[in-house]
Scaffold this motif. Structure first.
Motif, short mmCIF file in Angstrom:
data_model
loop_
_atom_site.label_atom_id
_atom_site.label_comp_id
_atom_site.label_asym_id
_atom_site.label_seq_id
_atom_site.Cartn_x
_atom_site.Cartn_y
_atom_site.Cartn_z
N ILE A 3 -7.11 -5.30 -1.07
CA ILE A 3 -7.84 -4.79 0.08
C ILE A 3 -7.53 -5.61 1.33
CG2 ILE A 3 -10.15 -4.43 1.02
CD1 ILE A 3 -11.12 -3.74 -1.74
N LYS A 4 -7.45 -6.93 1.19
CA LYS A 4 -7.15 -7.80 2.32
C LYS A 4 -5.75 -7.54 2.84
CE LYS A 4 -7.85 -11.16 5.25
NZ LYS A 4 -8.76 -10.95 6.41
N LEU A 5 -4.79 -7.35 1.93
CA LEU A 5 -3.41 -7.08 2.34
C LEU A 5 -3.31 -5.78 3.12
CD1 LEU A 5 -1.57 -8.17 -0.92
CD2 LEU A 5 -1.42 -9.30 1.30
N ILE A 6 -4.03 -4.75 2.66
CA ILE A 6 -4.03 -3.48 3.38
C ILE A 6 -4.65 -3.65 4.76
CG2 ILE A 6 -4.96 -1.13 3.38
CD1 ILE A 6 -4.69 -1.14 0.34
N GLY A 7 -5.74 -4.43 4.83
CA GLY A 7 -6.37 -4.70 6.12
C GLY A 7 -5.44 -5.40 7.08
N ASN A 8 -4.66 -6.34 6.57
CA ASN A 8 -3.68 -7.04 7.41
C ASN A 8 -2.62 -6.08 7.94
OD1 ASN A 8 -4.97 -9.47 6.99
ND2 ASN A 8 -3.61 -10.12 5.33
N LYS A 9 -2.23 -5.13 7.10
CA LYS A 9 -1.23 -4.14 7.52
C LYS A 9 -1.77 -3.27 8.66
CE LYS A 9 2.29 -4.73 4.63
NZ LYS A 9 3.67 -4.96 5.08
N ILE A 10 -3.04 -2.86 8.53
CA ILE A 10 -3.65 -2.04 9.58
C ILE A 10 -3.71 -2.82 10.89
CG2 ILE A 10 -5.79 -0.90 10.30
CD1 ILE A 10 -6.29 -0.26 7.34
N SER A 20 -6.66 -1.39 20.87
CA SER A 20 -7.84 -2.15 20.46
C SER A 20 -8.47 -1.48 19.25
CB SER A 20 -8.85 -2.22 21.60
OG SER A 20 -9.38 -0.93 21.86
N GLN A 21 -9.38 -2.19 18.60
CA GLN A 21 -10.09 -1.59 17.48
C GLN A 21 -10.87 -0.36 17.93
OE1 GLN A 21 -12.45 -4.67 15.64
NE2 GLN A 21 -10.73 -5.47 14.44
N ALA A 22 -11.45 -0.44 19.11
CA ALA A 22 -12.24 0.68 19.64
C ALA A 22 -11.36 1.89 19.90
CB ALA A 22 -12.96 0.26 20.92
N GLN A 33 -16.68 -0.85 14.30
CA GLN A 33 -17.11 -1.78 13.24
C GLN A 33 -16.40 -1.47 11.92
OE1 GLN A 33 -19.12 -0.19 15.32
NE2 GLN A 33 -20.20 -1.81 16.46
N ALA A 34 -16.17 -0.17 11.66
CA ALA A 34 -15.48 0.23 10.42
C ALA A 34 -14.04 -0.29 10.41
CB ALA A 34 -15.50 1.74 10.26
N VAL A 35 -13.38 -0.18 11.56
CA VAL A 35 -12.02 -0.70 11.67
C VAL A 35 -12.01 -2.21 11.44
CG1 VAL A 35 -10.03 -1.02 13.19
CG2 VAL A 35 -11.30 1.12 13.24
N ILE A 44 -12.10 -0.44 2.58
CA ILE A 44 -10.78 0.16 2.63
C ILE A 44 -10.90 1.63 3.02
CG2 ILE A 44 -10.81 0.78 0.17
CD1 ILE A 44 -7.85 0.08 0.07
N PRO A 45 -9.99 2.15 3.86
CA PRO A 45 -10.08 3.57 4.22
C PRO A 45 -9.73 4.47 3.04
CG PRO A 45 -8.08 2.57 5.12
CD PRO A 45 -8.89 1.45 4.55
N ASP A 46 -10.30 5.68 3.04
CA ASP A 46 -9.97 6.61 1.96
C ASP A 46 -8.59 7.21 2.20
OD1 ASP A 46 -10.24 8.63 3.90
OD2 ASP A 46 -12.31 9.02 3.35
#
Length: 310
Positions: A3-10, A20-22, A33-35, A44-46
């Motif tokens: 999950i962390k690796l996927i987050g880093n990719k995003i 920006s995240q927004a 906040q979800a991003v 993790i996104p579906d």
């Protein structure tokens, strides 16, 4: 952690796009906040959202599960030889059993993999909806962050396979070979397991309320952090099975056979857990003395249970 690796990719792709995240959140109609939670590895996104993110970033789905750092120049690139949606593969060569096959990031809905030998294959970020894997030998393969809805695994050898963060809705596992197979964090709504033996299979963090089991033998199977509420296991066999921190509210084991079953309560034995045990139906079931004693001690209704003496 995956999950962390996927987050880093995003986060990497978002920053490369100068967003920006927004701004990213606005494009996919979610909160900033979800991003932030994705990028911190808290969620993790579906599958549908992953597809949308891939469109925005100009990458294929494999980008999110490729653990090898992707060169920055590859962001925004398009696969030149990617199969078109709906492509039907007429013939797939049979690969030697010791060769690894990589189908990651592939667009292969309704593809014909029937009868192939493809050990240790990888299907990461792949579109496989409606594909036919019947009678294939996929020993040791990995399916991750992919769309495998309505896939057919009839008599498929899935020994040592891993299904992780996958959309398996309405997939069929009739007479499949499930030995040391693992299902983790998958959408299993409407999945059917029928006429088979599950041996040393693991279900981790799974919602199985909408999954169907018919004429199955559960041998050394482990359900960990699963939601089995309302599940019907009538007439089926359970041997050396563990229900670890799993919700069994309103589950039915009518006419089932239970031998050496382990029940592990979440954190501690609470009134809520005792109440859930009392909702389980064991009418007509057969069980060994130790399993019987555990359930009786927790207040289960065992009035119509037969003890197995051997």
């Amino acid at each position: 952690m995956v999950i962390k690796l996927i987050g880093n990719k995003i986060a990497e792709a978002r920053k490369k796009m100068g967003m920006s995240q927004a701004q990213l959140a606005e494009q996919i109609s979610i909160s900033p906040q979800a991003v932030g939670k994705w990028e911190r590895g808290e969620s993790i996104p579906d599958m549908v959202t992953c597809c949308r993110l891939a469109e925005i970033f100009g990458v294929d789905l494999n980008y999110f599960t490729d653990y090898i750092d992707m060169p920055a120049s590859s962001l925004g690139s398009v696969q030149e030889n990617a199969p078109l949606p709906g492509t039907h593969i007429e013939s797939i060569p049979v690969a030697p059993a010791n060769r690894q096959n990589h189908f990651s990031g592939s667009n292969l809905p309704q593809s014909d993999f029937a009868g192939v030998i493809a050990h240790k294959s990888t299907f990461n970020g792949s579109a496989l909806r409606g594909s036919d894997f019947s009678e294939a030998d996929l020993t040791g393969s990995i399916f991750k962050v992919s769309d495998a809805r309505e896939a057919n695994f009839y008599k498929t050898n899935l020994t040592g396979c891993t299904f992780s963060i996958l959309n398996l809705a309405a997939a069929s596992f009739n007479e499949s070979v499930l030995l040391r197979t693992e299902f983790s964090k998958c959408d299993m709504t409407g999945v059917k397991f029928s006429n088979l033996e599950l041996q040393e299979v693991k279900f981790n963090v799974q919602e199985l309320k909408g999954t169907e089991f018919h004429n199955c033998v559960f041998n050394a199977v482990r359900f960990k952090h699963c939601d089995l509420r309302g599940q019907c296991f009538d007439g089926q066999q359970f041997i050396d099975v563990s229900f670890d921190k799993t919700d069994l509210t309103d589950v039915t084991f009518r006419d089932a056979t239970l031998k050496n079953i382990t029940f592990i309560a979440p954190f501690a034995l609470t009134n809520k857990y005792y109440k859930s045990i009392k909702t389980i139906c064991f009418d007509g079931a057969k069980m060994d003395k130790l399993t019987y004693a555990k359930l009786k001690g927790w207040g289960a209704d065992l009035a119509n249970v037969t003890l197995i003496t051997r």
